[in-house]
Design a protein around this motif. Structure first.
Motif, PDB file in Angstrom:
ATOM      1  N   SER A   1       0.851  -1.185   0.000  1.00 55.26           N
ATOM      2  CA  SER A   1       0.000   0.000   0.000  1.00 55.26           C
ATOM      3  C   SER A   1       0.886   1.234   0.000  1.00 55.26           C
ATOM      4  CB  SER A   1      -0.919   0.005   1.232  1.00 55.26           C
ATOM      5  OG  SER A   1      -1.697   1.178   1.285  1.00 55.26           O
ATOM      6  N   ALA A   2       0.547   2.208  -0.866  1.00 52.54           N
ATOM      7  CA  ALA A   2       1.341   3.439  -0.999  1.00 52.54           C
ATOM      8  C   ALA A   2       2.794   3.110  -1.305  1.00 52.54           C
ATOM      9  CB  ALA A   2       1.218   4.296   0.252  1.00 52.54           C
ATOM     10  N   ASN A   3       2.993   2.075  -2.147  1.00 46.71           N
ATOM     11  CA  ASN A   3       4.327   1.643  -2.569  1.00 46.71           C
ATOM     12  C   ASN A   3       5.188   1.155  -1.407  1.00 46.71           C
ATOM     13  OD1 ASN A   3       3.901   2.232  -5.338  1.00 46.71           O
ATOM     14  ND2 ASN A   3       4.363   4.400  -4.962  1.00 46.71           N
ATOM     15  N   LYS A   4       4.544   0.715  -0.337  1.00 48.79           N
ATOM     16  CA  LYS A   4       5.267   0.164   0.796  1.00 48.79           C
ATOM     17  C   LYS A   4       4.788  -1.256   1.058  1.00 48.79           C
ATOM     18  CE  LYS A   4       5.971   4.585   3.172  1.00 48.79           C
ATOM     19  NZ  LYS A   4       5.741   5.345   4.437  1.00 48.79           N
ATOM     20  N   ASP A   5       5.741  -2.159   1.267  1.00 51.15           N
ATOM     21  CA  ASP A   5       5.392  -3.532   1.609  1.00 51.15           C
ATOM     22  C   ASP A   5       4.941  -3.581   3.070  1.00 51.15           C
ATOM     23  OD1 ASP A   5       6.150  -4.150  -0.926  1.00 51.15           O
ATOM     24  OD2 ASP A   5       8.060  -5.074  -0.388  1.00 51.15           O
ATOM     25  N   ILE A   6       3.727  -4.078   3.281  1.00 49.71           N
ATOM     26  CA  ILE A   6       3.148  -4.094   4.628  1.00 49.71           C
ATOM     27  C   ILE A   6       3.328  -5.455   5.292  1.00 49.71           C
ATOM     28  CG2 ILE A   6       1.108  -3.598   5.999  1.00 49.71           C
ATOM     29  CD1 ILE A   6       2.149  -1.209   4.419  1.00 49.71           C
ATOM     30  N   TYR A   7       2.882  -6.516   4.603  1.00 44.75           N
ATOM     31  CA  TYR A   7       2.968  -7.870   5.143  1.00 44.75           C
ATOM     32  C   TYR A   7       3.539  -8.809   4.086  1.00 44.75           C
ATOM     33  CZ  TYR A   7      -0.093  -6.742   9.131  1.00 44.75           C
ATOM     34  OH  TYR A   7      -0.631  -6.212  10.270  1.00 44.75           O
ATOM     35  N   ARG A   8       4.155  -9.884   4.555  1.00 43.81           N
ATOM     36  CA  ARG A   8       4.608 -10.978   3.679  1.00 43.81           C
ATOM     37  C   ARG A   8       4.132 -12.298   4.264  1.00 43.81           C
ATOM     38  NH1 ARG A   8       8.757  -9.836   0.019  1.00 43.81           N
ATOM     39  NH2 ARG A   8       9.466  -7.650   0.122  1.00 43.81           N
ATOM     40  N   ARG A   9       3.545 -13.122   3.409  1.00 39.40           N
ATOM     41  CA  ARG A   9       3.079 -14.430   3.841  1.00 39.40           C
ATOM     42  C   ARG A   9       3.676 -15.488   2.908  1.00 39.40           C
ATOM     43  NH1 ARG A   9       2.521 -12.390   7.835  1.00 39.40           N
ATOM     44  NH2 ARG A   9       0.638 -11.896   9.022  1.00 39.40           N
ATOM     45  N   PRO A  10       4.657 -16.243   3.397  1.00 35.11           N
ATOM     46  CA  PRO A  10       5.287 -17.266   2.545  1.00 35.11           C
ATOM     47  C   PRO A  10       4.407 -18.506   2.410  1.00 35.11           C
ATOM     48  CG  PRO A  10       6.283 -17.289   4.723  1.00 35.11           C
ATOM     49  CD  PRO A  10       5.293 -16.146   4.718  1.00 35.11           C
ATOM     50  N   PHE A  11       4.563 -19.231   1.305  1.00 36.38           N
ATOM     51  CA  PHE A  11       3.884 -20.505   1.112  1.00 36.38           C
ATOM     52  C   PHE A  11       4.726 -21.367   0.183  1.00 36.38           C
ATOM     53  CE2 PHE A  11       2.402 -17.935  -2.399  1.00 36.38           C
ATOM     54  CZ  PHE A  11       2.316 -18.818  -3.466  1.00 36.38           C
ATOM     55  N   GLU A  12       4.399 -22.643   0.145  1.00 33.10           N
ATOM     56  CA  GLU A  12       5.149 -23.602  -0.675  1.00 33.10           C
ATOM     57  C   GLU A  12       4.209 -24.289  -1.634  1.00 33.10           C
ATOM     58  OE1 GLU A  12       8.172 -27.434  -0.156  1.00 33.10           O
ATOM     59  OE2 GLU A  12       7.214 -26.520   1.599  1.00 33.10           O
ATOM     60  N   LEU A  13       4.648 -24.436  -2.877  1.00 31.03           N
ATOM     61  CA  LEU A  13       3.888 -25.152  -3.899  1.00 31.03           C
ATOM     62  C   LEU A  13       4.527 -26.506  -4.103  1.00 31.03           C
ATOM     63  CD1 LEU A  13       1.669 -25.208  -6.057  1.00 31.03           C
ATOM     64  CD2 LEU A  13       3.299 -24.169  -7.640  1.00 31.03           C
ATOM     65  N   ILE A  14       3.753 -27.584  -3.952  1.00 37.17           N
ATOM     66  CA  ILE A  14       4.277 -28.939  -4.075  1.00 37.17           C
ATOM     67  C   ILE A  14       3.532 -29.665  -5.200  1.00 37.17           C
ATOM     68  CG2 ILE A  14       4.943 -29.035  -1.650  1.00 37.17           C
ATOM     69  CD1 ILE A  14       2.454 -30.696  -1.110  1.00 37.17           C
ATOM     70  N   GLY A  15       4.033 -30.823  -5.563  1.00 35.60           N
ATOM     71  CA  GLY A  15       3.415 -31.624  -6.617  1.00 35.60           C
ATOM     72  C   GLY A  15       4.092 -31.391  -7.958  1.00 35.60           C
ATOM     73  N   GLU A  16       3.514 -31.974  -8.990  1.00 36.64           N
ATOM     74  CA  GLU A  16       4.031 -31.833 -10.347  1.00 36.64           C
ATOM     75  C   GLU A  16       3.094 -30.978 -11.168  1.00 36.64           C
ATOM     76  OE1 GLU A  16       4.675 -35.639 -12.016  1.00 36.64           O
ATOM     77  OE2 GLU A  16       6.190 -36.254 -10.539  1.00 36.64           O
ATOM     78  N   ALA A  17       3.673 -30.069 -11.927  1.00 35.31           N
ATOM     79  CA  ALA A  17       2.872 -29.196 -12.774  1.00 35.31           C
ATOM     80  C   ALA A  17       2.216 -30.001 -13.888  1.00 35.31           C
ATOM     81  CB  ALA A  17       3.744 -28.103 -13.376  1.00 35.31           C
ATOM     82  N   PRO A  18       0.941 -29.770 -14.166  1.00 34.89           N
ATOM     83  CA  PRO A  18       0.256 -30.486 -15.254  1.00 34.89           C
ATOM     84  C   PRO A  18       0.852 -30.095 -16.609  1.00 34.89           C
ATOM     85  CG  PRO A  18      -1.135 -28.736 -14.385  1.00 34.89           C
ATOM     86  CD  PRO A  18       0.042 -28.810 -13.491  1.00 34.89           C
ATOM     87  N   GLU A  19       0.950 -31.070 -17.486  1.00 35.42           N
ATOM     88  CA  GLU A  19       1.521 -30.792 -18.801  1.00 35.42           C
ATOM     89  C   GLU A  19       0.557 -30.016 -19.674  1.00 35.42           C
ATOM     90  OE1 GLU A  19       2.719 -34.461 -20.473  1.00 35.42           O
ATOM     91  OE2 GLU A  19       4.274 -34.862 -18.966  1.00 35.42           O
ATOM     92  N   GLN A  20      -0.746 -30.230 -19.506  1.00 34.86           N
ATOM     93  CA  GLN A  20      -1.736 -29.543 -20.309  1.00 34.86           C
ATOM     94  C   GLN A  20      -2.552 -28.606 -19.424  1.00 34.86           C
ATOM     95  OE1 GLN A  20      -4.064 -32.501 -22.261  1.00 34.86           O
ATOM     96  NE2 GLN A  20      -2.408 -33.161 -23.604  1.00 34.86           N
ATOM     97  N   ALA A  21      -3.081 -27.588 -20.052  1.00 37.00           N
ATOM     98  CA  ALA A  21      -3.890 -26.610 -19.323  1.00 37.00           C
ATOM     99  C   ALA A  21      -5.102 -27.288 -18.700  1.00 37.00           C
ATOM    100  CB  ALA A  21      -4.350 -25.485 -20.242  1.00 37.00           C
ATOM    101  N   MET A  22      -5.457 -26.844 -17.537  1.00 36.88           N
ATOM    102  CA  MET A  22      -6.630 -27.387 -16.850  1.00 36.88           C
ATOM    103  C   MET A  22      -7.895 -26.731 -17.391  1.00 36.88           C
ATOM    104  SD  MET A  22      -5.052 -27.454 -12.989  1.00 36.88           S
ATOM    105  CE  MET A  22      -6.459 -28.347 -12.357  1.00 36.88           C
ATOM    106  N   ALA A  23      -9.037 -27.124 -16.846  1.00 35.01           N
ATOM    107  CA  ALA A  23     -10.310 -26.643 -17.339  1.00 35.01           C
ATOM    108  C   ALA A  23     -10.413 -25.136 -17.214  1.00 35.01           C
ATOM    109  CB  ALA A  23     -11.468 -27.304 -16.604  1.00 35.01           C
ATOM    110  N   ALA A  24     -11.097 -24.491 -18.139  1.00 39.32           N
ATOM    111  CA  ALA A  24     -11.262 -23.044 -18.112  1.00 39.32           C
ATOM    112  C   ALA A  24     -11.963 -22.616 -16.841  1.00 39.32           C
ATOM    113  CB  ALA A  24     -12.056 -22.587 -19.339  1.00 39.32           C
TER     114      ALA A  24
END
Length: 500
Positions: free
Chosen positions: A472-495
């Motif tokens: 907000s107002a070009n200032k970082d207020i909060y940071r929330r880390p997270f982790e993405l696990i698994g394998e990325a799908p080769e084809q696009a998922m449903a719209a």
């Protein structure tokens, strides 16, 4: 249909004669609890309620001026002492009705003189309860009056308790029905109550007393939402269910639990104690006899009973002075003792050989800070919290997550502290090294208390660690880390599910 039947039922409801067990218990508990904060304020009587101090009458807050007379300390202090003593007299039941008729006006008077601290919701409820006690026969049992009456009549220790019409207890019961119904109607019109913001801010504050349990529960938004709806439904239905035999114990039990939770989560102490003390008015004669029978099965009969001890003590007092004269003498003594006690404390240097304490000059910088029109609020102080999860309940984030899989949705929610101006708030998706991947924002107007950002995880991201950043107002207020696990799908998922 017999037209006299409803009328006879109404007469029985208000005028059936019973032993006032419940009102007697309420007479012991309510003045005792209501007097606790008044005892604590006794050293500050000169400051809060007299011409030497700075009383703020309730009428002044509504622009009506100073309607009540403000008395000098020489009069206000002894009257305050008389109020405290008469409340104690009501507890032990010595000239009960006269004591309450004297205590209630003084209690209301001093409360109205200090609208900033003394006049609270529990003062209003306590004054009504004590007024109803004053017009009842609550002093007919378990009291000094009852002992003196039996002694004058030559009765034994266990006479048949007297019976009286139950209308004072019914009025007390109806009072709670109206109070709860009005509270429920008020909450229905308050959006912030059902969203949980009001309760959360209150739980996290220490406006009353410490409430560590409330600070922990404040972070569980679904619990706040459920509690809000349950409280409103209970308050509205209280008056309709408390007089039904099947639901009476349940609704009263919920009331006791409700007020207990206000103690542990909001830091309230006197208010729930006053309300629960009024619940004793719902104990009718049959209820008390059942409770007494159950208690006597489990409590040893050899234990001394307070009523018997008081009766023995009073019976040993010689009949030299009539009770009415003794009561007047004690009242006069309380006025003298309270005046002397306040002079001995001398918190304000009234008896100081060098004269009274003088007001000290305030630091100029502090004074300017207090009277200036605008105070600059840091950007981070405009935001209450920022968390990430996957779904919401009642527009409140219902869970918090730090691990996601492909196909999940990230719900980032920021809560703001009112009041605030119109803001442009951004949410940034960055990788572990701080490189920006996605950026999206929205306007948060001054009437909004939260903003939601939704991100659907597709095959654009690689497994690894990321973070959501609130800006907000070009200032970082909060940071929330997270982790993405698994394998990325080769084809696009449903719209509609895959957005990147």
């Amino acid at each position: 249909m017999n037209p006299s039947k409803p009328q006879s039922a109404l007469n029985r409801f208000f005028f059936a004669e019973e032993v006032p067990f419940g009102m007697a218990i309420m007479r012991i508990v309510t003045p005792l609890v209501a007097s606790i904060p008044m005892w604590l304020r006794f050293p500050r009587v000169r400051e809060l309620y007299t011409t030497d101090g700075a009383p703020a009458q309730l009428f002044e807050l509504f622009g009506e001026g100073t309607i009540l007379p403000v008395l000098p300390p020489g009069i206000a202090v002894p009257l305050y002492g008389v109020m405290l003593l008469t409340m104690f007299m009501a507890v032990i039941g010595f000239r009960t009705r006269l004591s309450l008729f004297l205590a209630v006006p003084l209690y209301v008077y001093f409360g109205l003189l200090d609208a900033v601290g003394t006049m609270t919701k529990y003062n209003v409820i306590a004054s009504h309860l004590m007024l109803l006690l004053a017009v009842s026969n609550a002093g007919a049992i378990w009291s000094v009056d009852a002992i003196l009456k039996r002694r004058s009549e030559g009765s034994g220790f266990d006479p048949q308790p007297p019976k009286f019409p139950v209308w004072p207890a019914r009025l007390t019961q109806l009072l709670f029905c109206y109070v709860y119904f009005g509270a429920g109607m008020t909450k229905i019109q308050t959006e912030g109550f059902f969203s949980g913001e009001q309760m959360r801010y209150w739980m996290l504050s220490n406006w009353n007393y410490d409430n560590p349990i409330g600070e922990t529960m404040a972070m569980w938004s679904p619990l706040l939402l459920i509690g809000a709806y349950v409280a409103v439904v209970w308050e509205i239905l209280f008056g309709f269910l408390v007089f039904q035999k099947r639901s009476r114990l349940v609704i009263l039990g919920m009331g006791i639990m409700f007020h207990f939770m206000t103690w542990v989560t909001l830091g309230l102490k006197i208010f729930p104690s006053i309300c629960v003390s009024g619940y004793f008015a719902y104990i009718m004669q049959d209820d008390f006899l059942k409770i007494r029978h159950w208690v006597r099965r489990w409590v040893p009969t050899s234990l001394p009973r307070p009523g018997r001890l008081m009766e023995v003590t009073v019976s040993r007092i010689p009949k030299l002075v009539p009770a009415g004269v003794a009561w007047v003498c004690v009242i006069a003594a309380s006025a003298i003792v309270s005046t002397e006690a306040e002079l001995q404390m001398d918190l304000y240097g009234v008896n100081n050989p060098n004269g009274r304490m003088q007001l000290q000059k305030m630091d100029a910088d502090v004074a300017r800070t207090m009277i200036r029109d605008e105070q600059k609020v840091r950007e981070q102080d405009k935001f209450f919290s920022f968390d990430i999860g996957s779904f919401s309940v009642g527009n409140q984030l219902a869970n918090r997550r730090t691990v996601y899989e492909y196909g999940d949705s990230i719900l980032a929610q920021c809560n703001l502290n009112p009041p605030h101006e119109d803001l442009w708030v951004e949410c940034l998706l960055q990788d572990e090294e701080g490189r920006m991947i996605e950026q999206f924002g929205q306007f948060v107007t001054r009437d909004m208390l939260r903003a939601n950002f939704t991100y659907h995880i597709g095959n654009k991201l690689l497994p690894g660690k990321y973070q959501m950043v609130l800006r907000s107002a070009n200032k970082d207020i909060y940071r929330r880390p997270f982790e993405l696990i698994g394998e990325a799908p080769e084809q696009a998922m449903a719209a509609g599910v895959l957005t990147n």
